[in-house]
Design a protein around this motif. Structure first.
Motif, PDB file in Angstrom:
ATOM      1  N   PRO A 187      24.493  23.606  19.830  1.00 44.06           N
ATOM      2  CA  PRO A 187      24.642  24.394  18.589  1.00 44.06           C
ATOM      3  C   PRO A 187      24.158  23.669  17.335  1.00 44.06           C
ATOM      4  N   LEU A 188      24.285  22.342  17.292  1.00 39.32           N
ATOM      5  CA  LEU A 188      23.780  21.602  16.127  1.00 39.32           C
ATOM      6  C   LEU A 188      22.260  21.667  16.075  1.00 39.32           C
ATOM      7  N   SER A 189      21.609  21.553  17.227  1.00 36.98           N
ATOM      8  CA  SER A 189      20.156  21.698  17.282  1.00 36.98           C
ATOM      9  C   SER A 189      19.752  23.116  16.893  1.00 36.98           C
ATOM     10  N   GLU A 190      20.547  24.091  17.324  1.00 35.80           N
ATOM     11  CA  GLU A 190      20.288  25.494  16.976  1.00 35.80           C
ATOM     12  C   GLU A 190      20.340  25.693  15.466  1.00 35.80           C
ATOM     13  N   LEU A 191      21.350  25.114  14.827  1.00 28.48           N
ATOM     14  CA  LEU A 191      21.488  25.230  13.380  1.00 28.48           C
ATOM     15  C   LEU A 191      20.302  24.568  12.673  1.00 28.48           C
ATOM     16  N   CYS A 192      19.907  23.396  13.171  1.00 29.43           N
ATOM     17  CA  CYS A 192      18.748  22.702  12.593  1.00 29.43           C
ATOM     18  C   CYS A 192      17.481  23.535  12.755  1.00 29.43           C
ATOM     19  N   PHE A 193      17.332  24.163  13.913  1.00 25.15           N
ATOM     20  CA  PHE A 193      16.159  25.010  14.158  1.00 25.15           C
ATOM     21  C   PHE A 193      16.090  26.152  13.155  1.00 25.15           C
ATOM     22  N   TYR A 194      17.212  26.810  12.895  1.00 24.17           N
ATOM     23  CA  TYR A 194      17.211  27.922  11.948  1.00 24.17           C
ATOM     24  C   TYR A 194      16.747  27.458  10.567  1.00 24.17           C
ATOM     25  N   VAL A 195      17.253  26.309  10.128  1.00 28.51           N
ATOM     26  CA  VAL A 195      16.900  25.805   8.794  1.00 28.51           C
ATOM     27  C   VAL A 195      15.423  25.403   8.755  1.00 28.51           C
ATOM     28  N   VAL A 196      14.991  24.628   9.737  1.00 25.27           N
ATOM     29  CA  VAL A 196      13.602  24.154   9.761  1.00 25.27           C
ATOM     30  C   VAL A 196      12.639  25.329   9.916  1.00 25.27           C
ATOM     31  N   ASN A 197      13.005  26.295  10.753  1.00 25.12           N
ATOM     32  CA  ASN A 197      12.150  27.463  10.958  1.00 25.12           C
ATOM     33  C   ASN A 197      11.960  28.237   9.653  1.00 25.12           C
ATOM     34  N   MET A 198      13.036  28.416   8.902  1.00 21.51           N
ATOM     35  CA  MET A 198      12.920  29.100   7.613  1.00 21.51           C
ATOM     36  C   MET A 198      12.092  28.280   6.630  1.00 21.51           C
ATOM     37  N   TYR A 199      12.310  26.958   6.632  1.00 22.48           N
ATOM     38  CA  TYR A 199      11.540  26.104   5.722  1.00 22.48           C
ATOM     39  C   TYR A 199      10.040  26.195   6.011  1.00 22.48           C
ATOM     40  N   LEU A 200       9.678  26.091   7.285  1.00 29.27           N
ATOM     41  CA  LEU A 200       8.258  26.140   7.648  1.00 29.27           C
ATOM     42  C   LEU A 200       7.648  27.502   7.338  1.00 29.27           C
ATOM     43  N   SER A 201       8.420  28.569   7.515  1.00 19.95           N
ATOM     44  CA  SER A 201       7.923  29.907   7.195  1.00 19.95           C
ATOM     45  C   SER A 201       7.669  30.051   5.700  1.00 19.95           C
ATOM     46  N   VAL A 202       8.610  29.570   4.892  1.00 19.88           N
ATOM     47  CA  VAL A 202       8.436  29.628   3.441  1.00 19.88           C
ATOM     48  C   VAL A 202       7.255  28.764   3.015  1.00 19.88           C
ATOM     49  N   GLU A 203       7.153  27.570   3.591  1.00 19.20           N
ATOM     50  CA  GLU A 203       6.035  26.688   3.260  1.00 19.20           C
ATOM     51  C   GLU A 203       4.707  27.340   3.618  1.00 19.20           C
ATOM     52  N   ASP A 204       4.661  28.041   4.754  1.00 19.14           N
ATOM     53  CA  ASP A 204       3.442  28.750   5.157  1.00 19.14           C
ATOM     54  C   ASP A 204       2.967  29.737   4.103  1.00 19.14           C
ATOM     55  N   HIS A 205       3.918  30.363   3.423  1.00 15.80           N
ATOM     56  CA  HIS A 205       3.588  31.422   2.460  1.00 15.80           C
ATOM     57  C   HIS A 205       3.617  30.938   1.006  1.00 15.80           C
ATOM     58  N   CYS A 206       3.883  29.677   0.775  1.00 20.57           N
ATOM     59  CA  CYS A 206       4.138  29.208  -0.599  1.00 20.57           C
ATOM     60  C   CYS A 206       2.913  29.312  -1.496  1.00 20.57           C
ATOM     61  N   GLY A 207       1.702  29.241  -0.905  1.00 16.80           N
ATOM     62  CA  GLY A 207       0.487  29.336  -1.714  1.00 16.80           C
ATOM     63  C   GLY A 207       0.035  28.024  -2.314  1.00 16.80           C
ATOM     64  N   TYR A 208       0.608  26.908  -1.855  1.00 18.06           N
ATOM     65  CA  TYR A 208       0.264  25.587  -2.403  1.00 18.06           C
ATOM     66  C   TYR A 208      -0.115  24.615  -1.291  1.00 18.06           C
ATOM     67  N   GLU A 209      -1.082  23.763  -1.566  1.00 18.91           N
ATOM     68  CA  GLU A 209      -1.480  22.675  -0.672  1.00 18.91           C
ATOM     69  C   GLU A 209      -0.946  21.387  -1.285  1.00 18.91           C
ATOM     70  N   LEU A 210       0.305  21.075  -1.014  1.00 21.84           N
ATOM     71  CA  LEU A 210       0.988  19.966  -1.673  1.00 21.84           C
ATOM     72  C   LEU A 210       0.804  18.657  -0.903  1.00 21.84           C
ATOM     73  N   PRO A 211       0.895  17.517  -1.591  1.00 17.05           N
ATOM     74  CA  PRO A 211       0.658  16.217  -0.926  1.00 17.05           C
ATOM     75  C   PRO A 211       1.626  15.945   0.223  1.00 17.05           C
ATOM     76  N   TRP A 212       2.842  16.491   0.149  1.00 15.62           N
ATOM     77  CA  TRP A 212       3.844  16.231   1.190  1.00 15.62           C
ATOM     78  C   TRP A 212       3.941  17.372   2.207  1.00 15.62           C
ATOM     79  N   ALA A 213       2.955  18.233   2.244  1.00 12.19           N
ATOM     80  CA  ALA A 213       2.989  19.389   3.155  1.00 12.19           C
ATOM     81  C   ALA A 213       3.101  18.929   4.609  1.00 12.19           C
ATOM     82  N   THR A 214       3.755  19.746   5.415  1.00 12.74           N
ATOM     83  CA  THR A 214       4.043  19.384   6.808  1.00 12.74           C
ATOM     84  C   THR A 214       2.782  19.096   7.606  1.00 12.74           C
TER      85      THR A 214
END
Length: 258
Positions: A187-214
């Motif tokens: 369940p802890l890995s599951e919770l981490c997956f939900y957070v990371v998955n949302m972060y990566l999705s938002v980053e995908d759509h952010c519209g910026y090519e930032l120096p720290w991008a994944t």
């Protein structure tokens, strides 16, 4: 057991974590929190030329009326569709945490275990989303009825991440929910997956090519990132996988240039 204190702390709030309202509050809270820094960049980039150089489409600016439409549709989909399904799931198959949890759940996994399980979840979700996405572009009826809403804005921004039809929201939400269950992760890995998955999705759509991008942290071009998905919104016939590039490479749909 580096993560045991963290997991024990979370288990102390098991009544909240297993509440029928927690998933929707968690989903909306995390999503909007992840969008907030990019919204600030949108505000500042209008006045700061050095910030605009990181925009993938520097000639565009935030349309606040459109962003309000994005938030309104996100809230509508969560309240009208996701919340009732969450209540139904809570009633039919309630989660067991805290004193009622099995011993394997009460014990936190190792950090390495979480990282391996997280990567496995991301890879499976990436495959599911790639197939769904490709299908909804290759079949015109599916695109018109269900996926066209997400392509309303050719210049993505953070809040366009969840600007989608109810069917798309439910489909991708189902993939995200079922992936940890199929893989049997902690369940802890599951919770981490939900957070990371949302972060990566938002980053995908952010519209910026930032120096720290994944994608800058993953070698050999194995991860697409914001530019990868921005090209999809511009061209619509390339880059269907949300995160990694191997499925598009195999399908001949990978594009890395404007």
């Amino acid at each position: 057991m580096l993560l045991q204190p963290v997991w024990s702390f979370l288990l102390g709030y098991s009544s909240i974590l297993t509440s029928p309202v927690f998933p929707i509050i968690f989903s909306l809270g995390v999503y909007l929190s992840l969008c907030a820094p990019y919204l600030l960049l949108d505000v500042l980039s209008v006045r700061c030329a050095w910030l605009r150089r990181y925009k993938l489409q520097p000639h565009t600016a935030a349309d606040w009326a459109s962003l309000q439409r994005c938030v309104a549709l996100t809230l509508y989909n969560h309240l009208i569709y996701i919340f009732p399904l969450t209540l139904l799931h809570w009633y039919v198959a309630p989660a067991r945490l805290g004193p009622a949890a099995p011993v394997a759940v009460a014990t936190a996994p190792a950090v390495s275990g979480v990282l391996v399980q997280l990567l496995a979840c991301l890879l499976l979700f990436d495959f599911q989303s790639f197939v769904w996405h490709l299908l909804h572009h290759r079949v015109p009826w599916l695109y018109r009825q269900f996926h066209k809403v997400h392509h309303t804005f050719p210049s993505p921004s953070a809040l366009t991440t969840e600007h989608s039809s109810a069917w798309e929201t439910l489909s991708l939400g189902f993939f995200a929910a079922v992936t940890p269950l199929v893989l049997g992760v902690h369940p802890l890995s599951e919770l981490c997956f939900y957070v990371v998955n949302m972060y990566l999705s938002v980053e995908d759509h952010c519209g910026y090519e930032l120096p720290w991008a994944t994608h800058r942290l993953v070698p050999l071009g194995l991860y697409g990132g914001a530019k990868h998905h921005d090209l999809h919104h511009l061209k619509s016939t390339v880059n269907f996988a949300p995160y990694f590039t191997h499925w598009d490479r195999l399908a001949g749909t990978l594009c890395t240039q404007d």
